[in-house]
Write a protein that holds these residues in place. Structure first.
Motif, PDB file in Angstrom:
ATOM      1  N   MET A  73       0.845  -1.187   0.000  1.00 43.39           N
ATOM      2  CA  MET A  73       0.000   0.000   0.000  1.00 43.39           C
ATOM      3  C   MET A  73       0.884   1.241   0.000  1.00 43.39           C
ATOM      4  SD  MET A  73      -3.189   1.017   0.076  1.00 43.39           S
ATOM      5  CE  MET A  73      -3.889  -0.579   0.531  1.00 43.39           C
ATOM      6  N   ILE A  74       0.706   2.128  -0.962  1.00 41.33           N
ATOM      7  CA  ILE A  74       1.468   3.357  -1.065  1.00 41.33           C
ATOM      8  C   ILE A  74       0.535   4.528  -0.792  1.00 41.33           C
ATOM      9  CG2 ILE A  74       2.893   4.818  -2.543  1.00 41.33           C
ATOM     10  CD1 ILE A  74       4.225   2.192  -1.961  1.00 41.33           C
ATOM     11  N   LEU A  75       0.862   5.321   0.228  1.00 43.81           N
ATOM     12  CA  LEU A  75       0.095   6.523   0.533  1.00 43.81           C
ATOM     13  C   LEU A  75       0.774   7.709  -0.129  1.00 43.81           C
ATOM     14  CD1 LEU A  75      -2.060   8.177   1.975  1.00 43.81           C
ATOM     15  CD2 LEU A  75      -0.649   8.071   4.054  1.00 43.81           C
ATOM     16  N   LEU A  76       0.028   8.396  -0.979  1.00 44.40           N
ATOM     17  CA  LEU A  76       0.541   9.519  -1.746  1.00 44.40           C
ATOM     18  C   LEU A  76      -0.149  10.810  -1.327  1.00 44.40           C
ATOM     19  CD1 LEU A  76       0.330   7.856  -5.279  1.00 44.40           C
ATOM     20  CD2 LEU A  76       2.427   8.158  -3.939  1.00 44.40           C
ATOM     21  N   GLY A  77       0.489  11.914  -1.645  1.00 40.56           N
ATOM     22  CA  GLY A  77      -0.093  13.224  -1.402  1.00 40.56           C
ATOM     23  C   GLY A  77       0.998  14.269  -1.458  1.00 40.56           C
ATOM     24  N   ALA A  78       0.659  15.457  -1.919  1.00 42.43           N
ATOM     25  CA  ALA A  78       1.629  16.544  -1.956  1.00 42.43           C
ATOM     26  C   ALA A  78       1.948  16.991  -0.534  1.00 42.43           C
ATOM     27  CB  ALA A  78       1.080  17.711  -2.774  1.00 42.43           C
ATOM     28  N   GLN A  79       2.996  17.781  -0.404  1.00 36.64           N
ATOM     29  CA  GLN A  79       3.401  18.267   0.914  1.00 36.64           C
ATOM     30  C   GLN A  79       2.283  19.046   1.584  1.00 36.64           C
ATOM     31  OE1 GLN A  79       6.860  20.395  -0.432  1.00 36.64           O
ATOM     32  NE2 GLN A  79       8.254  18.739   0.091  1.00 36.64           N
ATOM     33  N   ARG A  80       2.130  18.834   2.904  1.00 38.46           N
ATOM     34  CA  ARG A  80       1.163  19.524   3.744  1.00 38.46           C
ATOM     35  C   ARG A  80      -0.282  19.225   3.354  1.00 38.46           C
ATOM     36  NH1 ARG A  80       3.744  19.617   7.752  1.00 38.46           N
ATOM     37  NH2 ARG A  80       2.433  21.227   8.714  1.00 38.46           N
ATOM     38  N   CYS A  81      -0.513  18.013   2.891  1.00 37.97           N
ATOM     39  CA  CYS A  81      -1.872  17.604   2.516  1.00 37.97           C
ATOM     40  C   CYS A  81      -2.437  16.552   3.466  1.00 37.97           C
ATOM     41  CB  CYS A  81      -1.894  17.093   1.076  1.00 37.97           C
ATOM     42  SG  CYS A  81      -1.714  18.433  -0.138  1.00 37.97           S
ATOM     43  N   THR A 119       5.206   2.112   7.075  1.00 32.92           N
ATOM     44  CA  THR A 119       6.311   3.001   7.413  1.00 32.92           C
ATOM     45  C   THR A 119       5.933   4.454   7.142  1.00 32.92           C
ATOM     46  OG1 THR A 119       7.762   1.237   6.623  1.00 32.92           O
ATOM     47  CG2 THR A 119       8.783   3.326   7.171  1.00 32.92           C
ATOM     48  N   VAL A 120       6.175   5.308   8.124  1.00 36.23           N
ATOM     49  CA  VAL A 120       5.957   6.744   7.953  1.00 36.23           C
ATOM     50  C   VAL A 120       7.247   7.347   7.407  1.00 36.23           C
ATOM     51  CG1 VAL A 120       5.290   8.894   9.071  1.00 36.23           C
ATOM     52  CG2 VAL A 120       4.365   6.708   9.907  1.00 36.23           C
ATOM     53  N   ASN A 121       7.187   7.814   6.173  1.00 38.38           N
ATOM     54  CA  ASN A 121       8.365   8.376   5.493  1.00 38.38           C
ATOM     55  C   ASN A 121       9.490   7.356   5.350  1.00 38.38           C
ATOM     56  OD1 ASN A 121       7.199  10.946   5.158  1.00 38.38           O
ATOM     57  ND2 ASN A 121       7.791  11.538   7.228  1.00 38.38           N
ATOM     58  N   GLY A 122       9.141   6.166   4.893  1.00 41.03           N
ATOM     59  CA  GLY A 122      10.147   5.130   4.697  1.00 41.03           C
ATOM     60  C   GLY A 122      11.146   5.466   3.617  1.00 41.03           C
ATOM     61  N   LYS A 123      10.675   5.998   2.524  1.00 42.98           N
ATOM     62  CA  LYS A 123      11.449   6.501   1.382  1.00 42.98           C
ATOM     63  C   LYS A 123      12.410   5.517   0.731  1.00 42.98           C
ATOM     64  CE  LYS A 123      14.764   9.161   4.246  1.00 42.98           C
ATOM     65  NZ  LYS A 123      13.995   9.148   5.509  1.00 42.98           N
ATOM     66  N   GLU A 126       7.546  12.504  -1.749  1.00 45.54           N
ATOM     67  CA  GLU A 126       8.278  12.545  -3.010  1.00 45.54           C
ATOM     68  C   GLU A 126       7.961  11.387  -3.943  1.00 45.54           C
ATOM     69  OE1 GLU A 126       9.264  13.755  -0.250  1.00 45.54           O
ATOM     70  OE2 GLU A 126      10.856  15.246  -0.453  1.00 45.54           O
ATOM     71  N   TYR A 127       7.230  10.388  -3.463  1.00 47.10           N
ATOM     72  CA  TYR A 127       6.829   9.313  -4.376  1.00 47.10           C
ATOM     73  C   TYR A 127       6.015   9.852  -5.548  1.00 47.10           C
ATOM     74  CZ  TYR A 127       8.275   5.919  -0.792  1.00 47.10           C
ATOM     75  OH  TYR A 127       8.990   5.186   0.114  1.00 47.10           O
ATOM     76  N   ALA A 169       1.081  -2.710  -6.680  1.00 45.22           N
ATOM     77  CA  ALA A 169       0.890  -1.731  -5.609  1.00 45.22           C
ATOM     78  C   ALA A 169      -0.511  -1.138  -5.666  1.00 45.22           C
ATOM     79  CB  ALA A 169       1.925  -0.619  -5.720  1.00 45.22           C
ATOM     80  N   ARG A 170      -1.053  -0.854  -4.467  1.00 47.40           N
ATOM     81  CA  ARG A 170      -2.334  -0.167  -4.336  1.00 47.40           C
ATOM     82  C   ARG A 170      -2.037   1.223  -3.797  1.00 47.40           C
ATOM     83  NH1 ARG A 170      -6.741  -3.154  -4.371  1.00 47.40           N
ATOM     84  NH2 ARG A 170      -7.803  -2.151  -2.623  1.00 47.40           N
ATOM     85  N   TYR A 171      -2.691   2.235  -4.380  1.00 44.66           N
ATOM     86  CA  TYR A 171      -2.378   3.621  -4.080  1.00 44.66           C
ATOM     87  C   TYR A 171      -3.560   4.319  -3.405  1.00 44.66           C
ATOM     88  CZ  TYR A 171       1.238   2.815  -7.640  1.00 44.66           C
ATOM     89  OH  TYR A 171       2.286   2.303  -8.374  1.00 44.66           O
ATOM     90  N   VAL A 172      -3.285   4.986  -2.288  1.00 44.16           N
ATOM     91  CA  VAL A 172      -4.226   5.925  -1.684  1.00 44.16           C
ATOM     92  C   VAL A 172      -3.661   7.318  -1.911  1.00 44.16           C
ATOM     93  CG1 VAL A 172      -5.304   6.762   0.434  1.00 44.16           C
ATOM     94  CG2 VAL A 172      -5.027   4.299   0.062  1.00 44.16           C
ATOM     95  N   MET A 173      -4.403   8.158  -2.608  1.00 46.66           N
ATOM     96  CA  MET A 173      -3.982   9.526  -2.902  1.00 46.66           C
ATOM     97  C   MET A 173      -4.812  10.481  -2.050  1.00 46.66           C
ATOM     98  SD  MET A 173      -2.120  11.693  -4.628  1.00 46.66           S
ATOM     99  CE  MET A 173      -2.165  13.420  -5.172  1.00 46.66           C
ATOM    100  N   LEU A 174      -4.148  11.197  -1.146  1.00 50.48           N
ATOM    101  CA  LEU A 174      -4.828  12.143  -0.271  1.00 50.48           C
ATOM    102  C   LEU A 174      -4.707  13.541  -0.864  1.00 50.48           C
ATOM    103  CD1 LEU A 174      -6.340  12.166   2.458  1.00 50.48           C
ATOM    104  CD2 LEU A 174      -4.162  12.712   3.557  1.00 50.48           C
ATOM    105  N   VAL A 175      -5.831  14.223  -1.029  1.00 50.32           N
ATOM    106  CA  VAL A 175      -5.820  15.530  -1.679  1.00 50.32           C
ATOM    107  C   VAL A 175      -6.380  16.584  -0.729  1.00 50.32           C
ATOM    108  CG1 VAL A 175      -6.037  14.483  -3.957  1.00 50.32           C
ATOM    109  CG2 VAL A 175      -8.096  15.231  -2.770  1.00 50.32           C
TER     110      VAL A 175
END
Length: 268
Positions: free
Chosen positions: A1-9, A30-34, A123-124, A138-144
């Motif tokens: 599971m990949i959590l996506l989102g721009a900075q401060r979102c 992982t929080v900010n595994g990178k 940055e992903y 991969a499954r993506y959650v995009m937070l906007v």
């Protein structure tokens, strides 16, 4: 599971909630595994040809700004074991010539045997085609989040962040560029592997069902602490034209029905 989102979102707040949920279910988020970001930067065709995997650089980057969350020490240990093994094989010429295949192996070994695994790193959004190539399931959650909210939050950011915008216009432009990356990438991902969630709706408690069903875990009690510090913004009348178009497209994606997740029914 990949959590996506721009900075401060809102991705960090959601990542901590998912970290606890995954941890309690015997998995790890992982929080900010990178790690995918670092592998993309430090593992290429030339590295394999020259028999030199940049394990030192990757481990140093992980320690300079350490990933966080429950269970992160065990995750970090698995990552190091995998990287050190891979580095030896690269030096011996036994790792093959495909950097994508080796990166995939390292990522899978880092979460091997876990019933649920995932990661968040802003940055992903800048490396989506590669992430899809290296993790094709991969499954993506995009937070906007509304661009004005995100921009105001960016400008209040403290700490050593040399890449932080210094004006509202620059912050909105950065939000626009990063979110446009998702919109360009989104059509390449089957609907069943992506979910777009609005941050304000999530904080209001309106998206717990959709997100839980998609992730395959009951997240409701982990989401109760989400609370935006920046007042909600609305509309797009004062946004630049390109930003308004991106925001409208994201809202339309967030309003789409959530695809059914190929996992057992969530228990409430």
């Amino acid at each position: 599971m990949i959590l996506l989102g721009a900075q401060r979102c809102g991705t960090t707040a959601l990542a901590y909630a998912m970290n606890l949920a995954f941890h309690d279910a015997g998995g790890h988020f992982t929080v900010n595994g990178k790690l995918p970001y670092l592998l993309h930067r430090w593992l290429g065709q030339d590295d394999l040809a020259d028999r030199h995997l940049r394990t030192d650089e990757i481990l140093h980057a992980l320690d300079r700004r350490p990933p966080d969350g429950a269970g992160v020490a065990a995750w970090r240990a698995r990552v190091e074991r995998s990287l050190r093994t891979a580095a030896r094989e690269v030096a011996e010429g036994e790792a093959g010539a495909d950097p994508v295949a080796l990166a995939r192996r390292i990522l899978l070994e880092s979460n091997e045997g876990l019933p649920h695994s995932g990661d968040k790193y802003n940055e992903y959004l800048l490396h989506l085609p590669w992430i899809e190539e290296v993790l094709p399931d991969a499954r993506y959650v995009m937070l906007v989040r509304h661009p004005q909210e995100a921009a105001r939050s960016m400008l209040r950011w403290t700490g050593d962040r040399p890449w932080k915008p210094e004006s509202q216009a620059a912050a909105v432009a950065k939000w626009t560029s990063w979110n446009a990356r998702w919109l360009a990438f989104q059509p390449q991902v089957p609907a069943g592997r992506r979910l777009v969630i609005d941050y304000q709706a999530l904080c209001r408690g309106e998206e717990g069902d959709r997100l839980s069903e998609f992730v395959g875990l009951d997240l409701h009690r982990y989401l109760t602490g989400l609370n935006p510090r920046t007042p909600a913004a609305a509309g797009s009348a004062e946004l630049p034209q390109d930003t308004a178009a991106v925001w409208q497209a994201l809202q339309e994606s967030a309003a789409a029905p959530a695809p059914a997740a190929p996992v057992p029914t969530v228990q409430r």
